[in-house]
Design a protein around this motif. Structure first.
Motif, mmCIF file in Angstrom:
data_model
loop_
_atom_site.group_PDB
_atom_site.id
_atom_site.type_symbol
_atom_site.label_atom_id
_atom_site.label_comp_id
_atom_site.label_asym_id
_atom_site.label_seq_id
_atom_site.Cartn_x
_atom_site.Cartn_y
_atom_site.Cartn_z
ATOM 1 N N VAL A 53 93.035 47.026 64.017
ATOM 2 C CA VAL A 53 91.583 47.076 63.871
ATOM 3 C C VAL A 53 90.901 47.745 65.075
ATOM 4 O O VAL A 53 89.845 48.344 64.912
ATOM 5 N N VAL A 54 91.518 47.685 66.270
ATOM 6 C CA VAL A 54 90.893 48.372 67.416
ATOM 7 C C VAL A 54 91.037 49.896 67.313
ATOM 8 O O VAL A 54 90.410 50.615 68.093
ATOM 9 N N SER A 55 91.805 50.374 66.344
ATOM 10 C CA SER A 55 91.913 51.819 66.133
ATOM 11 C C SER A 55 90.729 52.362 65.326
ATOM 12 O O SER A 55 90.550 53.568 65.232
ATOM 13 N N LEU A 56 89.907 51.469 64.761
ATOM 14 C CA LEU A 56 88.775 51.875 63.933
ATOM 15 C C LEU A 56 87.499 52.026 64.771
ATOM 16 O O LEU A 56 87.321 51.330 65.769
ATOM 17 N N ALA A 57 86.621 52.879 64.332
ATOM 18 C CA ALA A 57 85.286 53.069 64.913
ATOM 19 C C ALA A 57 85.337 53.400 66.405
ATOM 20 O O ALA A 57 84.431 53.056 67.150
ATOM 21 N N ALA A 58 86.393 54.055 66.845
ATOM 22 C CA ALA A 58 86.547 54.509 68.236
ATOM 23 C C ALA A 58 86.642 53.370 69.244
ATOM 24 O O ALA A 58 86.461 53.586 70.437
ATOM 25 N N ALA A 59 86.948 52.159 68.791
ATOM 26 C CA ALA A 59 86.992 51.010 69.711
ATOM 27 C C ALA A 59 88.013 51.204 70.827
ATOM 28 O O ALA A 59 87.711 50.941 71.997
ATOM 29 N N ASP A 96 78.337 41.451 51.613
ATOM 30 C CA ASP A 96 78.299 40.451 50.552
ATOM 31 C C ASP A 96 79.313 40.741 49.438
ATOM 32 O O ASP A 96 79.634 39.854 48.654
ATOM 33 N N ASP A 97 79.878 41.956 49.404
ATOM 34 C CA ASP A 97 80.933 42.263 48.434
ATOM 35 C C ASP A 97 82.325 41.927 48.974
ATOM 36 O O ASP A 97 83.336 42.203 48.336
ATOM 37 N N GLY A 98 82.382 41.313 50.182
ATOM 38 C CA GLY A 98 83.657 40.886 50.767
ATOM 39 C C GLY A 98 84.344 41.941 51.607
ATOM 40 O O GLY A 98 85.374 41.665 52.220
ATOM 41 N N ILE A 99 83.818 43.149 51.647
ATOM 42 C CA ILE A 99 84.402 44.233 52.439
ATOM 43 C C ILE A 99 84.008 44.042 53.902
ATOM 44 O O ILE A 99 82.857 43.752 54.218
ATOM 45 N N TYR A 100 84.983 44.214 54.794
ATOM 46 C CA TYR A 100 84.727 44.150 56.230
ATOM 47 C C TYR A 100 84.559 45.569 56.775
ATOM 48 O O TYR A 100 85.200 46.500 56.289
ATOM 49 N N GLU A 101 83.709 45.699 57.786
ATOM 50 C CA GLU A 101 83.538 46.966 58.488
ATOM 51 C C GLU A 101 83.642 46.734 59.983
ATOM 52 O O GLU A 101 83.200 45.699 60.483
ATOM 53 N N ALA A 102 84.218 47.706 60.677
ATOM 54 C CA ALA A 102 84.159 47.762 62.138
ATOM 55 C C ALA A 102 82.990 48.682 62.457
ATOM 56 O O ALA A 102 82.862 49.765 61.862
ATOM 57 N N GLN A 103 82.114 48.253 63.372
ATOM 58 C CA GLN A 103 80.935 49.040 63.717
ATOM 59 C C GLN A 103 80.818 49.141 65.232
ATOM 60 O O GLN A 103 80.917 48.127 65.930
ATOM 61 N N LEU A 104 80.625 50.345 65.712
ATOM 62 C CA LEU A 104 80.473 50.572 67.146
ATOM 63 C C LEU A 104 79.365 51.583 67.350
ATOM 64 O O LEU A 104 79.330 52.616 66.669
ATOM 65 N N ASP A 105 78.459 51.285 68.263
ATOM 66 C CA ASP A 105 77.382 52.210 68.593
ATOM 67 C C ASP A 105 77.744 52.889 69.900
ATOM 68 O O ASP A 105 77.957 52.219 70.908
#
Length: 128
Positions: free
Chosen positions: A96-102, A53-62
């Protein structure tokens, strides 16, 4: 993550063919613990992006791996640098695919490019 966050799902390991989060790829890799563990695999359980909600995007991977009686692993969450939103969409996807081990789990810019609605989610549709 709070209830005001928007999510864009890329992948779910348990998705069925025809579902938007399905992939024919296994999104697995050799297990690494300071060195590769012979014969042991780890995998992405799910992969998504979050707009807080603060406009920040995150990449998330489980990520997960078999530890005998249970699975090990956890969720990796990494902020997407806001300056990346000023690149071309193709350059953004490459980064962006370099983030969160994607990329470790086999996700590519082409995988993301094929996701309907992702370009608009990140605000690139308004940029032409």
């Amino acid at each position: 993550m709070n209830n005001n966050s928007e999510l864009f799902w890329i992948y779910r390991r348990d998705a069925k063919k025809g579902e938007p989060t399905y992939s024919p790829k296994s999104h697995s890799a050799p297990h690494f613990e300071g060195r590769y563990v012979e014969g042991m695999e780890e995998w992405a359980s799910w992969y998504r992006f979050c707009k807080r909600d603060d406009g920040i995007y995150e990449a998330q991977l489980d990520e997960a791996w078999d530890e005998g009686s249970h699975y090990g692993g956890g969720t990796i969450s990494v902020e997407v640098p806001s300056e990346w939103l000023h690149f071309s969409y193709d350059e953004f996807l490459t980064r962006v695919v370099s983030l969160a081990a994607a990329s470790h789990y086999g996700f590519t810019p082409d995988d993301l490019k094929g996701k309907e609605g992702l370009k608009a989610f990140f605000g690139f549709e308004d940029k032409g």
